[in-house]
Design an enzyme around this catalytic site. Structure first.
Site, PDB file in Angstrom:
ATOM      1  N   LYS A 149       0.859  -1.182   0.000  1.00 14.75           N
ATOM      2  CA  LYS A 149       0.000   0.000   0.000  1.00 14.75           C
ATOM      3  C   LYS A 149       0.897   1.235   0.000  1.00 14.75           C
ATOM      4  CE  LYS A 149      -4.396   1.269   0.276  1.00 14.75           C
ATOM      5  NZ  LYS A 149      -5.169   0.959   1.498  1.00 14.75           N
ATOM      6  N   HIS A 150       0.724   2.077  -0.983  1.00 16.63           N
ATOM      7  CA  HIS A 150       1.531   3.293  -1.111  1.00 16.63           C
ATOM      8  C   HIS A 150       3.028   2.970  -1.094  1.00 16.63           C
ATOM      9  CE1 HIS A 150      -2.165   5.424  -0.849  1.00 16.63           C
ATOM     10  NE2 HIS A 150      -2.376   5.126   0.419  1.00 16.63           N
ATOM     11  N   ASN A 174      12.599   5.715   7.856  1.00 10.18           N
ATOM     12  CA  ASN A 174      13.217   4.698   8.715  1.00 10.18           C
ATOM     13  C   ASN A 174      12.324   3.462   8.773  1.00 10.18           C
ATOM     14  OD1 ASN A 174      15.638   5.995   9.715  1.00 10.18           O
ATOM     15  ND2 ASN A 174      14.326   7.364  10.895  1.00 10.18           N
ATOM     16  N   HIS A 216      14.745   5.679   0.253  1.00 14.07           N
ATOM     17  CA  HIS A 216      14.114   6.998   0.378  1.00 14.07           C
ATOM     18  C   HIS A 216      13.116   7.261  -0.752  1.00 14.07           C
ATOM     19  CE1 HIS A 216      17.859   8.082   2.831  1.00 14.07           C
ATOM     20  NE2 HIS A 216      16.841   8.009   3.652  1.00 14.07           N
TER      21      HIS A 216
END
Length: 530
Positions: free
Chosen positions: A281-282, A424, A530
């Site tokens: 999800k996302h 993180n 990231h």
């Protein structure tokens, strides 16, 4: 701009890919177009019983140097570049007997295919086209008068344009063809320069080119106010770009992004080692698990976070079967991607018209070399794909207690998953399945707490007295800078930890782990995402 129709009387055809060639040549001949050609293209046209003149007949030079020199001649380039409304150009054509060329149809030597097939250095060099790109660029520059076709897909469009305009082409049409032509030569040169940089081991060449082919115009991007498109780079790496879509609506920008993330994650699990399922999800996993069957793996992944799984992306590492499909359709799912699918599973999904089903024919090799690109203001960041991989032998036990066999298996699983979670990243795993995922937080402690809290919520849904993290192991994508994050994981019930190590306070963190009775291993490898 006026339509500026230009008649098509003479065409030069020189193609490596002969697909559709005879049909195009036949149609042009029927319209009274004189055909010029070279080498194998001329032979194919002639064998089809069509009139064709060899380029060597107009240049008065034979093809030479193994075909390296055949179209690099004023009789060709003058015919492509001459401005028809320029008196000086016309006079030069008349003086030297240069005939105008109104249409150029060229597709290039198969350089990309040669590289993909593993051709050696000399073979690849010989498949770099010179005359083709030169003619294409000349014709495209003179698009005010000349049409240039570089893709087989545009043959029908050309004939339609000629039919609509009584054998003539309009300016807008020629402009579109010219743009496509320059993009093709640009992509070709990008492929050559990229291959050569690798061949001569230039990791960071002074100039770097990227290219792609439009696969899909998307309705919008991440949000409705953003326009978007999907381009492929010609790679054969199995994934969303090469997948076959069996049903469902067109993939959206977010679907493509999330499906790629899901499939790259599930590819970490070798099908020979058993079924695995990842729910995304996302772009972050909300559940990942292995199981004795694919249905079991899916259920365990789903039970990590049922709320987030709604409207998610499901990736499987083995053939999707009917039993698993029946479980999947119990909730709304955007996309399911798997190497293959059974007919029974297709029948199950057929009732869910909007569910997108993709098959890839295989899994990508997560250890293979490759690069990722990210645009930043004014440039690009380019790096090697994160194909880092560890095994049990790479682990360093740093605590008084070593992990037991089950903890070790779960630690290695958690580490594979943490690689695909936004930093993180904190991942709790128990008995081969995620039981809590904390992603994308500015503080590692917050990621640890969020993952633990979600496991408590899920335990309540499942009617369990204790949080799912009780008796789990935990992975951190980067080192714990302080002991607080590790102790938070211990409070959540984790018994073992896997992390890169390398903090200035490693000794403090190790001491805290020993005091809490935790087993901890260092990998020596970080997986920021990231």
């Amino acid at each position: 701009m006026s339509q500026n129709l230009q008649p098509l009387r003479r065409a030069l055809l020189s193609v490596s890919d002969k697909t559709g060639l005879i049909e195009l040549a036949t149609a042009l001949d029927a319209k009274g177009v004189e055909l010029l050609s070279t080498g194998g293209t001329a032979k194919a046209i002639r064998e089809a019983g069509l009139p064709v003149k060899d380029v060597s007949d107009i240049t008065k030079f034979p093809e030479m140097m193994d075909g390296r020199v055949k179209t690099l001649h004023p009789m060709v380039h003058g015919g492509l570049l001459a401005l028809r409304d320029n008196a000086d150009h016309q006079a030069a054509m008349d003086e030297h007997g240069i005939g105008a060329i109104d249409l150029l149809v060229v597709n290039l030597y198969p350089f990309e295919a040669t590289v993909a097939a593993g051709g050696d250095y000399e073979t690849c060099i010989e498949n770099i086209d010179i005359g083709g790109p030169a003619m294409i660029r000349a014709a495209a520059k003179n698009h005010g008068f000349v049409s240039v076709v570089v893709d087989v897909e545009d043959y029908d469009a050309l004939l339609t344009e000629l039919d609509a305009n009584d054998g003539q082409t309009g300016m807008a049409f020629r402009q579109t063809l010219a743009q496509t032509a320059y993009a093709r030569t640009g992509a070709y040169d990008a492929a050559v320069s990229t291959w050569m940089a690798g061949a001569i081991k230039q990791d960071a060449p002074r100039r770097k080119a990227i290219a792609g082919t439009l696969a899909q115009s998307l309705r919008y991007g991440e949000n409705p106010h953003q326009s978007a498109s999907f381009y492929t780079d010609g790679s054969t790496r199995p994934g969303v770009a090469t997948a076959k879509q069996h049903q469902g609506k067109e993939l959206s920008y977010n679907n493509i992004n999330d499906t790629d993330a899901a499939f790259e994650l599930v590819a970490e699990f070798d099908p020979a080692d058993g079924p695995a399922c990842a729910i995304i999800k996302h772009a972050n996993p909300c559940g990942v698990a292995r199981g004795a069957t694919l249905a079991e793996a899916y259920q365990s992944a789903f039970d990590c976070d049922r709320t987030s799984a709604f409207g998610g992306i499901i990736a499987l590492n083995q053939t999707l079967d009917g039993a698993t499909a029946k479980q999947i359709v119990e909730i709304f799912t955007e996309v399911v991607i798997a190497p293959e699918v059974t007919d029974e599973a297709k029948e199950v999904f057929a009732a869910k018209k909007n569910l997108r089903l993709l098959t890839t024919g295989g899994l990508p090799d997560v250890r293979s070399a490759g690069q990722t690109w990210k645009q930043v203001s004014g440039g690009y960041l380019i790096q090697d794909r994160d194909n880092g991989f560890i095994t049990e032998s790479d682990l360093k036990v740093v605590t008084k207690r070593a992990p037991d066999a089950q903890e070790l298996a779960d630690l290695l699983l958690a580490w594979k998953i943490a690689k695909h979670v936004k930093s993180n990243a904190i991942v709790y795993v128990k008995d081969g399945a995620t039981v809590g995922v904390g992603a994308g937080q500015m503080s590692r402690v917050d990621s640890t707490r969020i993952a633990a809290r979600k496991s408590q919520d899920m335990a309540e849904v499942l009617g369990l007295a204790e949080p799912l993290t009780k008796g789990s192991v935990v992975a951190s994508d980067a080192f714990f800078p302080f002991s607080d994050g590790l102790l938070t994981a211990a409070e959540a019930g984790a018994t073992a930890v896997i992390q890169p190590g390398g903090s200035m306070r490693d000794d403090e963190v190790i001491a805290a782990a020993d005091e809490a009775g935790l087993a901890m291993v260092f990998t020596g490898m970080r997986h920021f995402r990231h």
